[in-house]
Design an enzyme around this catalytic site. Structure first.
Site, PDB file in Angstrom:
ATOM      1  N   LYS A   1      19.167 -60.724 -31.827  1.00 23.98           N
ATOM      2  CA  LYS A   1      18.188 -61.504 -31.085  1.00 23.98           C
ATOM      3  C   LYS A   1      18.720 -62.867 -30.638  1.00 23.98           C
ATOM      4  O   LYS A   1      18.506 -63.266 -29.495  1.00 23.98           O
ATOM      5  CB  LYS A   1      16.978 -61.688 -32.006  1.00 23.98           C
ATOM      6  CG  LYS A   1      15.718 -62.145 -31.382  1.00 23.98           C
ATOM      7  CD  LYS A   1      14.544 -61.867 -32.326  1.00 23.98           C
ATOM      8  CE  LYS A   1      14.759 -62.417 -33.727  1.00 23.98           C
ATOM      9  NZ  LYS A   1      14.587 -63.870 -33.833  1.00 23.98           N
TER      10      LYS A   1
ATOM     11  N   ARG B   1       6.071 -66.044 -35.813  1.00 22.62           N
ATOM     12  CA  ARG B   1       6.496 -65.113 -36.841  1.00 22.62           C
ATOM     13  C   ARG B   1       5.325 -64.620 -37.685  1.00 22.62           C
ATOM     14  O   ARG B   1       5.535 -63.790 -38.580  1.00 22.62           O
ATOM     15  CB  ARG B   1       7.492 -65.811 -37.758  1.00 22.62           C
ATOM     16  CG  ARG B   1       8.960 -65.506 -37.477  1.00 22.62           C
ATOM     17  CD  ARG B   1       9.695 -66.058 -38.640  1.00 22.62           C
ATOM     18  NE  ARG B   1      11.059 -65.695 -38.852  1.00 22.62           N
ATOM     19  CZ  ARG B   1      12.113 -66.171 -38.219  1.00 22.62           C
ATOM     20  NH1 ARG B   1      11.976 -66.968 -37.195  1.00 22.62           N
ATOM     21  NH2 ARG B   1      13.316 -65.850 -38.609  1.00 22.62           N
TER      22      ARG B   1
ATOM     23  N   ARG C   1      27.513 -61.414 -40.492  1.00 21.48           N
ATOM     24  CA  ARG C   1      27.524 -62.832 -40.142  1.00 21.48           C
ATOM     25  C   ARG C   1      27.697 -63.598 -41.436  1.00 21.48           C
ATOM     26  O   ARG C   1      27.394 -63.114 -42.505  1.00 21.48           O
ATOM     27  CB  ARG C   1      26.186 -63.238 -39.504  1.00 21.48           C
ATOM     28  CG  ARG C   1      25.869 -62.452 -38.251  1.00 21.48           C
ATOM     29  CD  ARG C   1      24.573 -62.915 -37.645  1.00 21.48           C
ATOM     30  NE  ARG C   1      23.504 -62.967 -38.642  1.00 21.48           N
ATOM     31  CZ  ARG C   1      22.222 -63.178 -38.337  1.00 21.48           C
ATOM     32  NH1 ARG C   1      21.883 -63.359 -37.096  1.00 21.48           N
ATOM     33  NH2 ARG C   1      21.309 -63.202 -39.263  1.00 21.48           N
TER      34      ARG C   1
ATOM     35  N   ARG D   1      26.360 -66.734 -42.888  1.00 25.47           N
ATOM     36  CA  ARG D   1      25.569 -67.937 -43.002  1.00 25.47           C
ATOM     37  C   ARG D   1      25.110 -68.102 -44.441  1.00 25.47           C
ATOM     38  O   ARG D   1      25.048 -67.145 -45.197  1.00 25.47           O
ATOM     39  CB  ARG D   1      24.341 -67.801 -42.083  1.00 25.47           C
ATOM     40  CG  ARG D   1      24.250 -68.883 -41.058  1.00 25.47           C
ATOM     41  CD  ARG D   1      23.236 -68.538 -40.016  1.00 25.47           C
ATOM     42  NE  ARG D   1      21.956 -68.221 -40.594  1.00 25.47           N
ATOM     43  CZ  ARG D   1      20.995 -67.620 -39.922  1.00 25.47           C
ATOM     44  NH1 ARG D   1      21.186 -67.283 -38.669  1.00 25.47           N
ATOM     45  NH2 ARG D   1      19.846 -67.345 -40.485  1.00 25.47           N
TER      46      ARG D   1
ATOM     47  N   ARG E   1      14.478 -61.312 -46.090  1.00 24.09           N
ATOM     48  CA  ARG E   1      14.076 -61.695 -44.736  1.00 24.09           C
ATOM     49  C   ARG E   1      13.532 -60.483 -43.969  1.00 24.09           C
ATOM     50  O   ARG E   1      12.571 -60.587 -43.213  1.00 24.09           O
ATOM     51  CB  ARG E   1      15.250 -62.336 -43.995  1.00 24.09           C
ATOM     52  CG  ARG E   1      15.671 -63.664 -44.616  1.00 24.09           C
ATOM     53  CD  ARG E   1      16.965 -64.167 -44.049  1.00 24.09           C
ATOM     54  NE  ARG E   1      16.770 -64.880 -42.800  1.00 24.09           N
ATOM     55  CZ  ARG E   1      17.477 -64.701 -41.707  1.00 24.09           C
ATOM     56  NH1 ARG E   1      18.438 -63.805 -41.682  1.00 24.09           N
ATOM     57  NH2 ARG E   1      17.229 -65.408 -40.646  1.00 24.09           N
TER      58      ARG E   1
END
Ligand code: AMP
Length: 192
Positions: free
Chosen positions: A23, A98, A137, A139, A150
């Site tokens: 996204k 959200r 990723r 992070r 999440r």
């Protein structure tokens, strides 16, 4: 064509999709194509954390756990951001709303200036693909249990927005599998 009559001026868009769906990357590309600012609330909050602001210290622990920042705090962040000049004609919101209350808040903010959303794009991909991509990723909040949390939060709190926007005739579903180029072409087609 960016900024032109058919190129996206006046486009008020929400970009919806689970964490790991690609996204963020796609929002940047699509916003550029449409000539509107990409507004990522996650980026804004990470910026606040990095800058050590009051907002940053309030949200840092919440973000690192994979939970959501409260709706009132987010309302303030988004209201302020959408009031800036560059967002007047259009924007691509990435990461907001959200929750259902956030969707109502957004509708209220836009209605206050006589506006409304033009479309909501849903980028989707299978669950395992999402976990794999998110873990690829690197992070601080991308540890596997945080990634799973999440996703759980997304399913529980954010996924109801799909029905909410579908009922309002705003939803455009786009398959998030494939190369970055293939997906971005699909996205552009969905909002054009
Ligand atoms: P993102 O980069 O969009 O995945 O956002 C990273 C983190 O920032 C999320 O996991 C939340 O903790 C927080 N966050 C970003 N946007 C929102 C929002 N609209 N509501 C609540 N929390 C948010």
């Amino acid at each position: 064509m960016a900024g032109g009559r058919d190129g996206g001026a006046g486009r008020k868009l929400v970009f919806l999709g689970p964490p790991g769906s690609g996204k963020g990357t796609q929002a940047q590309i699509l916003a550029q194509e449409l000539g509107v600012p990409a507004i990522s609330t996650g980026e804004m909050l990470r910026g606040a954390v990095a800058a050590g602001t009051e907002l940053g210290s309030k949200v840092e622990g919440i973000m690192n756990s994979g939970a959501l920042v409260d709706d009132d705090t987010m309302a303030e962040v988004v209201r302020e951001r959408l009031a800036r000049d560059d967002a007047r004609e259009g924007f691509l919101l990435d990461g907001y709303p959200r929750t259902l209350p956030q969707a109502e808040t957004l509708a209220g903010i836009l209605a206050d200036s006589g506006g409304h959303l033009d479309a909501v794009v849903l980028l989707d991909a299978p669950e395992q693909e999402l976990v794999d991509r998110a873990l690829a990723r690197k992070r601080a909040d991308d540890k596997e249990e945080v990634v799973r949390e999440r996703l759980r939060v997304y399913r529980q709190k954010t996924e109801p927005l799909v029905g909410y926007y579908e009922a309002r005739g705003l939803l455009r579903r786009v398959d998030g599998l494939g190369t970055v180029e293939a997906v971005s072409a699909r996205l552009l087609g969905a909002v054009s």
